[in-house]
Design a protein around this motif. Structure first.
Motif, PDB file in Angstrom:
ATOM      1  N   TYR A  99       0.821  -1.207   0.000  1.00 38.67           N
ATOM      2  CA  TYR A  99       0.000   0.000   0.000  1.00 38.67           C
ATOM      3  C   TYR A  99       0.859   1.264   0.000  1.00 38.67           C
ATOM      4  CZ  TYR A  99       0.902   0.191   5.077  1.00 38.67           C
ATOM      5  OH  TYR A  99       1.506   0.246   6.314  1.00 38.67           O
ATOM      6  N   LEU A 100       0.256   2.323  -0.528  1.00 38.04           N
ATOM      7  CA  LEU A 100       0.790   3.682  -0.442  1.00 38.04           C
ATOM      8  C   LEU A 100      -0.034   4.450   0.580  1.00 38.04           C
ATOM      9  CD1 LEU A 100       1.339   4.564  -4.211  1.00 38.04           C
ATOM     10  CD2 LEU A 100       3.128   4.326  -2.481  1.00 38.04           C
ATOM     11  N   ARG A 101       0.651   5.269   1.377  1.00 42.29           N
ATOM     12  CA  ARG A 101      -0.035   6.024   2.421  1.00 42.29           C
ATOM     13  C   ARG A 101       0.416   7.471   2.408  1.00 42.29           C
ATOM     14  NH1 ARG A 101       0.528   4.990   8.966  1.00 42.29           N
ATOM     15  NH2 ARG A 101      -1.333   6.105   9.615  1.00 42.29           N
ATOM     16  N   ASN A 102      -0.544   8.376   2.537  1.00 40.93           N
ATOM     17  CA  ASN A 102      -0.239   9.799   2.660  1.00 40.93           C
ATOM     18  C   ASN A 102      -0.845  10.309   3.955  1.00 40.93           C
ATOM     19  OD1 ASN A 102      -1.382  12.784   2.214  1.00 40.93           O
ATOM     20  ND2 ASN A 102       0.543  12.555   1.128  1.00 40.93           N
ATOM     21  N   THR A 103      -0.017  10.953   4.773  1.00 38.36           N
ATOM     22  CA  THR A 103      -0.466  11.470   6.070  1.00 38.36           C
ATOM     23  C   THR A 103      -0.141  12.955   6.151  1.00 38.36           C
ATOM     24  OG1 THR A 103      -0.010   9.311   7.085  1.00 38.36           O
ATOM     25  CG2 THR A 103      -0.279  11.183   8.565  1.00 38.36           C
ATOM     26  N   TRP A 104      -1.156  13.736   6.525  1.00 38.38           N
ATOM     27  CA  TRP A 104      -0.978  15.193   6.657  1.00 38.38           C
ATOM     28  C   TRP A 104      -0.379  15.822   5.391  1.00 38.38           C
ATOM     29  CZ3 TRP A 104       1.088  13.549  11.894  1.00 38.38           C
ATOM     30  CH2 TRP A 104       0.105  13.679  12.874  1.00 38.38           C
ATOM     31  N   VAL A 105      -0.681  15.266   4.248  1.00 37.09           N
ATOM     32  CA  VAL A 105      -0.303  15.790   2.935  1.00 37.09           C
ATOM     33  C   VAL A 105       1.199  15.687   2.684  1.00 37.09           C
ATOM     34  CG1 VAL A 105      -0.326  17.803   1.396  1.00 37.09           C
ATOM     35  CG2 VAL A 105      -2.266  17.380   2.932  1.00 37.09           C
ATOM     36  N   PHE A 106       2.020  15.996   3.698  1.00 33.19           N
ATOM     37  CA  PHE A 106       3.453  16.135   3.476  1.00 33.19           C
ATOM     38  C   PHE A 106       4.275  14.889   3.826  1.00 33.19           C
ATOM     39  CE2 PHE A 106       2.045  20.570   4.325  1.00 33.19           C
ATOM     40  CZ  PHE A 106       2.293  21.059   3.040  1.00 33.19           C
ATOM     41  N   PHE A 107       3.610  13.786   4.180  1.00 35.59           N
ATOM     42  CA  PHE A 107       4.385  12.579   4.495  1.00 35.59           C
ATOM     43  C   PHE A 107       3.819  11.394   3.734  1.00 35.59           C
ATOM     44  CE2 PHE A 107       6.264   9.073   6.718  1.00 35.59           C
ATOM     45  CZ  PHE A 107       7.518   9.560   7.080  1.00 35.59           C
ATOM     46  N   ASN A 108       4.689  10.742   2.964  1.00 31.16           N
ATOM     47  CA  ASN A 108       4.290   9.602   2.143  1.00 31.16           C
ATOM     48  C   ASN A 108       5.083   8.366   2.544  1.00 31.16           C
ATOM     49  OD1 ASN A 108       2.528  11.042   0.064  1.00 31.16           O
ATOM     50  ND2 ASN A 108       4.446  12.190  -0.092  1.00 31.16           N
ATOM     51  N   SER A 109       4.421   7.222   2.519  1.00 34.82           N
ATOM     52  CA  SER A 109       5.102   5.986   2.873  1.00 34.82           C
ATOM     53  C   SER A 109       4.580   4.829   2.037  1.00 34.82           C
ATOM     54  CB  SER A 109       4.937   5.674   4.367  1.00 34.82           C
ATOM     55  OG  SER A 109       3.570   5.564   4.708  1.00 34.82           O
ATOM     56  N   LEU A 110       5.362   3.765   2.016  1.00 36.66           N
ATOM     57  CA  LEU A 110       5.055   2.569   1.238  1.00 36.66           C
ATOM     58  C   LEU A 110       5.132   1.365   2.163  1.00 36.66           C
ATOM     59  CD1 LEU A 110       4.652   1.139  -1.583  1.00 36.66           C
ATOM     60  CD2 LEU A 110       7.160   1.005  -1.685  1.00 36.66           C
ATOM     61  N   GLY A 111       4.022   0.641   2.311  1.00 35.79           N
ATOM     62  CA  GLY A 111       3.987  -0.572   3.119  1.00 35.79           C
ATOM     63  C   GLY A 111       4.173  -1.795   2.243  1.00 35.79           C
ATOM     64  N   VAL A 112       5.150  -2.628   2.577  1.00 37.56           N
ATOM     65  CA  VAL A 112       5.489  -3.780   1.736  1.00 37.56           C
ATOM     66  C   VAL A 112       5.545  -5.045   2.596  1.00 37.56           C
ATOM     67  CG1 VAL A 112       7.164  -4.785   0.145  1.00 37.56           C
ATOM     68  CG2 VAL A 112       6.840  -2.298   0.211  1.00 37.56           C
ATOM     69  N   PRO A 113       4.768  -6.087   2.243  1.00 42.32           N
ATOM     70  CA  PRO A 113       4.883  -7.358   2.958  1.00 42.32           C
ATOM     71  C   PRO A 113       5.976  -8.225   2.353  1.00 42.32           C
ATOM     72  CG  PRO A 113       3.112  -7.497   1.371  1.00 42.32           C
ATOM     73  CD  PRO A 113       3.687  -6.102   1.244  1.00 42.32           C
ATOM     74  N   PHE A 114       6.577  -9.060   3.178  1.00 43.87           N
ATOM     75  CA  PHE A 114       7.495 -10.092   2.718  1.00 43.87           C
ATOM     76  C   PHE A 114       6.949 -11.422   3.233  1.00 43.87           C
ATOM     77  CE2 PHE A 114      10.073  -6.305   2.507  1.00 43.87           C
ATOM     78  CZ  PHE A 114      10.792  -6.473   1.321  1.00 43.87           C
ATOM     79  N   GLY A 115       6.253 -12.140   2.361  1.00 45.02           N
ATOM     80  CA  GLY A 115       5.578 -13.343   2.790  1.00 45.02           C
ATOM     81  C   GLY A 115       4.352 -12.997   3.615  1.00 45.02           C
TER      82      GLY A 115
END
Length: 277
Positions: A99-115
């Motif tokens: 998933y891609l996540r945006n918090t408070w407009v100015f912070f972006n993150s990428l959640g990645v599973p491994f298995g």
């Protein structure tokens, strides 16, 4: 005006989340029942109905009755069941749920599973006017066990937020009871800080996070997340709010309160968007 707009959006999404959802029911003359969505109709000749991944065509003289029926249960899972607002659940992201996540407009993150058991998230801020070196960086890692012992699940991991030269984080274990829709969690952890001059330092006292989630409709959950920072003076961040979600997209909205032994204050509202792909 901003606060009023927030509440108008909140009311709009809440009304949508409680809307009744129906499906088409086609009952044939031989007693066969097909459930799905009618996608094409030619009066007095035929209908096309989509059921799961199949499309069926029936002549009108084959059909005994066509009706609508309210769908019982939920159409889809919460696509971001691995966390509350910030605190983790013991549930992993799971394969195929990046998933891609945006918090408070100015912070972006990428959640990645491994298995099926390992979850990671990396992120960076995009603060206007700040160079790459001055942006906040995030990395988190979580290993989740399988559920056992009366529907309990546990996970262990860490979070880091800051820059290369300095920053801080949280080493934690999370223990969750319940299913993906309704659960409670306790997360004991130890905060740490580091900078290039003094190296790594750990907090003297534990931090405890008490969290819970209650699904109240097909696309709405209530979430509460409460951080207790123990020390000479107890400091609490109490954060409760809503999660609106569909099959892939979720929107988190909450308004945190900061509470200490001598005072309390309200913080900025949390607004976070996440998209699973």
């Amino acid at each position: 005006d901003i606060i009023i707009n927030f509440f108008l959006i909140l009311i709009f999404f809440t009304s949508l989340s409680f809307a009744q959802i129906y499906e088409d029911i086609v009952e044939l003359n031989d007693g066969t029942i097909i459930k799905g969505v009618i996608i094409e109709t030619k009066p007095n000749e035929y209908i096309k109905i989509k059921s799961d991944d199949n499309i069926f065509v029936y002549q009108m003289d084959q059909i005994s009755i066509i009706r609508k029926e309210e769908i019982q249960g939920y159409l889809f899972d919460d696509p971001h069941k691995s966390r509350y607002f910030f605190a983790p659940t013991a549930t992993p992201i799971g394969s195929g749920n990046t998933y891609l996540r945006n918090t408070w407009v100015f912070f972006n993150s990428l959640g990645v599973p491994f298995g099926e058991n390992i979850s990671t998230e990396i992120g960076i801020s995009v603060l206007p006017g700040a160079g790459l070196d001055n942006q906040l960086k995030q990395f988190s890692y979580k290993y989740s066990t399988d559920k056992n012992y009366g529907n309990w699940q546990s996970s262990f991991g860490f979070l880091y937020l800051g820059q290369i030269e300095f920053g801080g984080g949280f080493i934690f274990g999370t223990f969750t009871k319940g299913d993906d829709d309704n659960n409670v969690s306790i997360t004991p952890g130890l905060a740490y800080f580091q900078n290039s001059d003094e190296g790594l330092k750990f907090a003297e006292n534990l931090t405890l996070v008490y969290s819970g989630k209650k699904r109240v409709s097909n696309s709405l959950s209530l979430i509460s997340e409460n951080w207790f920072f123990y020390g000479e003076d107890l400091f609490i961040i109490s954060n409760s709010g809503l999660r609106f979600f569909g099959r892939q997209l979720s929107v988190d909205f909450s308004w945190p309160f900061f509470i200490s032994s001598g005072s309390s204050t309200i913080g900025p509202p949390l607004l976070s968007f996440s998209y699973t792909f």
